[in-house]
Scaffold this motif. Structure first.
Motif, short mmCIF file in Angstrom:
data_model
loop_
_atom_site.label_atom_id
_atom_site.label_comp_id
_atom_site.label_asym_id
_atom_site.label_seq_id
_atom_site.Cartn_x
_atom_site.Cartn_y
_atom_site.Cartn_z
N ALA A 1 0.84 -1.20 0.00
CA ALA A 1 0.00 0.00 0.00
C ALA A 1 0.88 1.25 0.00
O ALA A 1 1.97 1.25 0.56
CB ALA A 1 -0.90 -0.01 1.22
N PHE A 2 0.39 2.30 -0.64
CA PHE A 2 1.15 3.55 -0.69
C PHE A 2 0.18 4.71 -0.75
O PHE A 2 -1.01 4.54 -1.01
CB PHE A 2 2.08 3.57 -1.91
CG PHE A 2 1.36 3.66 -3.22
CD1 PHE A 2 1.14 4.89 -3.83
CD2 PHE A 2 0.87 2.52 -3.84
CE1 PHE A 2 0.46 4.97 -5.03
CE2 PHE A 2 0.19 2.60 -5.04
CZ PHE A 2 -0.01 3.83 -5.64
N ARG A 3 0.71 5.89 -0.46
CA ARG A 3 -0.07 7.11 -0.57
C ARG A 3 0.54 7.98 -1.65
O ARG A 3 1.76 7.92 -1.88
CB ARG A 3 -0.09 7.85 0.76
CG ARG A 3 -0.92 7.10 1.80
CD ARG A 3 -1.09 7.90 3.05
NE ARG A 3 0.21 8.22 3.62
CZ ARG A 3 0.42 9.14 4.53
NH1 ARG A 3 -0.57 9.85 4.99
NH2 ARG A 3 1.62 9.36 5.00
N LEU A 4 -0.26 8.76 -2.29
CA LEU A 4 0.18 9.62 -3.37
C LEU A 4 1.24 10.58 -2.85
O LEU A 4 1.09 11.20 -1.80
CB LEU A 4 -1.00 10.40 -3.93
CG LEU A 4 -0.78 11.08 -5.26
CD1 LEU A 4 -0.42 10.05 -6.33
CD2 LEU A 4 -2.02 11.83 -5.70
N GLU B 1 4.21 9.67 -1.80
CA GLU B 1 5.12 8.95 -0.92
C GLU B 1 6.26 8.36 -1.73
O GLU B 1 6.08 7.91 -2.86
CB GLU B 1 4.34 7.83 -0.22
CG GLU B 1 5.11 7.07 0.81
CD GLU B 1 4.23 6.02 1.47
OE1 GLU B 1 4.47 5.73 2.64
OE2 GLU B 1 3.33 5.49 0.81
#
Length: 184
Positions: free
Chosen positions: A54-57, A59
């Motif tokens: 999972a990742f966040r924009l 990052e």
């Protein structure tokens, strides 16, 4: 644990069981159809987990794990560095251009074994880069270039070869291989 038949399956089984007659053992008693029972609840399937973390924009991505080298270094690092930079001159060379796979394999075996018996350490095997042929039968481009490293890892050459590396540009680049031989 045996699964119980659903009501539809039990009804179908009883219909089939009534309509058959045994072929060999005529006095064989067929089992009674199973009484329908309440179906057991099926486990809820979980969605497959993604292999992508999972990742966040915005990052930063985690660094990828380093891939293992395709051919582990089995020789002195300094000598290997000199060899791959073209600083070591090959003591002998064989050119397999224009040969078929059937012609090139015995020639390569003869060359490598003779070079090792003569006490040579670094030889150059020139395969050529290969060229695409407009044939209806698909063939790998540069069949010798792809096959020679495999031959060098198989008997009888595997016992003689210590390291195989792509040649430096001045010795043929991707169309040639340095073969570092073991001492006799």
């Amino acid at each position: 644990m045996r699964r119980r038949l659903t009501s539809d399956e039990a009804e179908l089984w009883s219909t089939v069981a009534r309509s058959i007659t045994p072929m060999h053992n005529r006095h064989l008693q067929l089992p009674d159809p199973v009484e329908p029972t309440t179906p057991e609840p099926q486990p809820v399937k979980q969605p497959a987990q993604s292999r992508i973390p999972a990742f966040r924009l915005g990052e930063k991505a985690a660094p990828a794990p380093a891939a293992p080298p395709s051919d582990p270094l089995r020789m002195d690092a300094r000598t290997h560095q000199k060899m791959t930079r073209g600083k070591l001159a090959p003591e002998a060379r064989i050119d397999l251009h224009g040969m078929t796979l059937a012609e090139a394999h015995p020639e390569l075996i003869r060359f490598i074994l003779n070079a090792q018996s003569d006490g040579l350490r670094l030889v150059l095997v020139i395969t050529g880069k290969g060229k695409g042929v407009a044939d209806p039968v698909p063939r790998p481009i540069g069949a010798l270039r792809h096959q020679v490293p495999h031959w060098l890892r198989l008997p009888p050459l595997a016992l003689s070869v210590q390291q195989v590396a792509e040649a430096h540009l001045k010795h043929g680049g991707s169309g040639a291989f340095y073969v570092y031989l073991r001492r006799r």
